[in-house]
Design an enzyme around this catalytic site. Structure first.
Site: not given
Length: 277
Positions: A94-96
């Site tokens: 998700a690379k949040r």
């Protein structure tokens, strides 16, 4: 439940040090004879779940599910649940990254009790490593892992990741500072649950020898990373690297047996990286 670092080590020792990606790109959906809609997304995901059962780690690329709105998220929730029920560790790509209460909300979604929560999630530290604290805290409370972007393979990343911050230790890049910060979080653990992401094609990766955590290595296969050339990447020890492959395997679909065979070939190619090859 044991910590993520311990669960990951056990899974890769038994099933091989490989992370398989579920990347339902529209071009792949069409190549598999599926529609570029939520139904096609569901069909693609179901095939991957069937083919990848019994492997150590599977990484759904969240963006390709988000593209279909609420219907895509419903497919993602179902896919995460099905993979976990089959015994696979799930890494939500998700690379949040954000700050304060917004980061805390992301943490609840991806590392708390949400239906989206997987065994681990990727995160971006480029608002400052400290901005990830809500995620790190939530992941620890729920025995989940976090993989922090450190040094990626895309050429645009170097201008930030290879920069040296003012006042930093001479020669220490931003990417190295991120690895070192993750190592501080892992200090004292038998096996740390905070990993970093380091691209397979980098000529000068950061030093991960003191990380005491896993290193996700994307870019293997179709993106140019050679499975046989990964040993010791960034000073990694045996059992520390987790190569990630998507297109190289997915292009063998949609037949489940063919897809599984392609995944097994890649697993065999990287088996030498494990603690017990």
């Amino acid at each position: 439940m044991s910590g993520f670092g311990d669960r990951l080590a056990g899974a890769t020792a038994r099933r091989g040090p490989l992370c398989l990606g579920i990347d339902p790109h529209p071009e792949l959906l069409r190549a598999w004879g599926l529609g570029t809609d939520a139904a096609g997304l569901a069909g693609f995901s179901d095939i991957c779940v069937a083919a990848f059962a019994g492997f150590a780690v599977v990484k759904p690329q969240v963006a390709f599910f988000e593209a279909y709105g609420s219907a895509g998220y419903a497919v993602l929730e179902r896919t995460i649940a099905a993979l976990r029920e089959s015994g696979v560790l799930v890494l939500a790509d998700a690379k949040r990254g954000d700050i304060g209460s917004t980061m805390a909300a992301y943490a609840s979604a991806w590392a708390g009790d949400s239906p989206l929560a997987a065994d681990a999630v990727t995160a971006s530290p480029y608002l400052g490593f400290g901005s990830l604290q809500p995620l790190l805290d939530t992941a620890r409370e729920h025995d989940r892992g976090v993989f922090v972007l450190a040094a990626t393979s895309n050429p645009e990343g170097a201008s930030v990741q290879c920069a040296v911050a003012p006042g930093a230790i001479p020669g220490r890049t931003v990417a190295q500072a991120i690895v070192d910060a993750a190592a501080e979080v892992n200090a004292g653990a038998a096996r740390g649950s905070v990993g970093v992401v380091v691209g397979a094609t980098l000529s000068a990766p950061p030093d991960v020898s003191a990380l005491n955590g896993p290193v996700l290595v994307p870019g293997v296969g179709a993106q140019g990373g050679r499975p046989e050339a990964l040993a010791g990447l960034g000073g990694a020890r045996r059992g520390q690297l987790l190569p990630a492959v998507s297109r190289e395997v997915l292009r063998a679909g949609p037949d489940v047996a063919a897809l599984r065979a392609a995944a097994e070939r890649m697993r065999d190619a990287v088996a030498y990286l494990g603690e017990n090859p």
